[in-house]
Design an enzyme around this catalytic site. Structure first.
Site, PDB file in Angstrom:
ATOM      1  N   SER A  21       0.852  -1.194   0.000  1.00 12.47           N
ATOM      2  CA  SER A  21       0.000   0.000   0.000  1.00 12.47           C
ATOM      3  C   SER A  21       0.882   1.237   0.000  1.00 12.47           C
ATOM      4  O   SER A  21       2.055   1.164  -0.406  1.00 12.47           O
ATOM      5  CB  SER A  21      -0.941  -0.028   1.212  1.00 12.47           C
ATOM      6  OG  SER A  21      -1.950   0.938   1.072  1.00 12.47           O
ATOM      7  N   ASN A  22       0.377   2.369   0.431  1.00 12.01           N
ATOM      8  CA  ASN A  22       1.166   3.606   0.476  1.00 12.01           C
ATOM      9  C   ASN A  22       0.680   4.464   1.637  1.00 12.01           C
ATOM     10  O   ASN A  22      -0.282   4.108   2.315  1.00 12.01           O
ATOM     11  CB  ASN A  22       1.065   4.339  -0.863  1.00 12.01           C
ATOM     12  CG  ASN A  22      -0.362   4.709  -1.181  1.00 12.01           C
ATOM     13  OD1 ASN A  22      -0.947   5.551  -0.526  1.00 12.01           O
ATOM     14  ND2 ASN A  22      -0.939   4.042  -2.168  1.00 12.01           N
ATOM     15  N   ALA A  23       1.354   5.590   1.820  1.00 18.20           N
ATOM     16  CA  ALA A  23       1.139   6.382   3.043  1.00 18.20           C
ATOM     17  C   ALA A  23       0.027   7.424   2.923  1.00 18.20           C
ATOM     18  O   ALA A  23      -0.075   8.317   3.754  1.00 18.20           O
ATOM     19  CB  ALA A  23       2.445   7.072   3.429  1.00 18.20           C
ATOM     20  N   SER A  24      -0.832   7.308   1.912  1.00 23.10           N
ATOM     21  CA  SER A  24      -1.894   8.311   1.759  1.00 23.10           C
ATOM     22  C   SER A  24      -2.821   8.347   2.975  1.00 23.10           C
ATOM     23  O   SER A  24      -3.293   7.311   3.440  1.00 23.10           O
ATOM     24  CB  SER A  24      -2.715   7.974   0.507  1.00 23.10           C
ATOM     25  OG  SER A  24      -3.909   8.719   0.507  1.00 23.10           O
ATOM     26  N   ALA A  88      -4.742   7.456  -3.901  1.00 19.30           N
ATOM     27  CA  ALA A  88      -3.358   7.048  -4.156  1.00 19.30           C
ATOM     28  C   ALA A  88      -3.403   5.550  -4.455  1.00 19.30           C
ATOM     29  O   ALA A  88      -3.410   4.713  -3.560  1.00 19.30           O
ATOM     30  CB  ALA A  88      -2.507   7.337  -2.923  1.00 19.30           C
TER      31      ALA A  88
END
Ligand code: CTP
Length: 207
Positions: A21-24, A88
């Protein structure tokens, strides 16, 4: 207007407990949903997992994977006047999801990744009379990359921001037109930018 907003990260599972995943934080999308509702619009928010309260008055579709994001958006977009895509999106997913929990072997492992669908590009292809506003988060050659995305996804404008926007309460954005002109520059709290951006869309994009 009835506005579709995508927000937050997507997740792509490696096995039943681990994911990419990502840090959004989802904050920009949620602020836009609140600002649009305050301005009298109807909002359909398609959101990945975030730690934010659901904006009062929004219809929310909670998703996890890019494929779920795609499915929700394709279903909802035809009944909307336009889309603001702040999500994101995870661009890659493990080629296969292992069922259960991967056990460690003491040796390195290799993950084979496959590209996920470009949801906004698909909405752009189907937009007809609807408007499409994309976001571009860039760390290098920002204008050229943002313009490439605007064209590829058939956006009416693209909101360019840099990686300092991730997890921050504030942001600085530049809005680029299909002719690569700067249509507006906004900075401040994401809630303030959201309010300005909704006004901008009403005046310049949704005509
Ligand atoms: N987007 C999308 N589906 C994807 C990737 C991106 O809908 N699979 C949307 C985002 O919500 C954003 C815009 O497209 O509005 C640009 O996203 P960004 O992550 O900046 O660009 P990518 O197209 O993913 O390209 P890259 O990761 O190579 O920079």
């Amino acid at each position: 207007m009835k506005i579709l907003i995508t927000a937050g990260p997507t997740r792509e599972y490696i096995d039943d407990v681990r994911f990419l995943s990502n840090a959004s934080s989802g904050r920009m999308g949620y602020c836009l949903a609140e600002a649009a509702i305050a301005a009298g619009h109807e909002v359909v928010l398609v959101s990945g997992p975030v730690d934010l309260p659901v904006p009062e008055g929004a219809r929310v579709s909670l998703i996890e994977t890019t494929s779920e994001l795609r499915q929700s958006c394709l279903e909802l977009f035809p009944r909307c006047d336009g889309v603001i895509a702040t999500a994101a999106v995870c661009d890659y997913r493990p080629h296969e999801r292992i069922s259960g929990k991967l056990t460690k072997t003491g040796r390195p492992i290799t993950l084979e990744l496959t590209e996920t669908s470009d949801v906004l590009a698909e909405l752009g292809e189907q937009k007809e009379h609807r408007w499409v506003v994309g976001f571009a988060l860039e760390s290098q050659d920002p204008r050229n990359n943002a313009m490439r995305k605007l064209r590829m996804k058939q956006c009416d404008c693209i909101v360019l921001n840099d990686t300092s926007a991730i997890s921050s309460l504030e942001n600085t954005v530049e809005i680029l037109s299909p002719e690569a002109e700067t249509m507006a520059v906004m900075n401040g709290l994401k809630s303030e930018i959201a309010e300005k951006l909704i006004g901008f869309i009403e005046r310049e994009i949704a005509r």
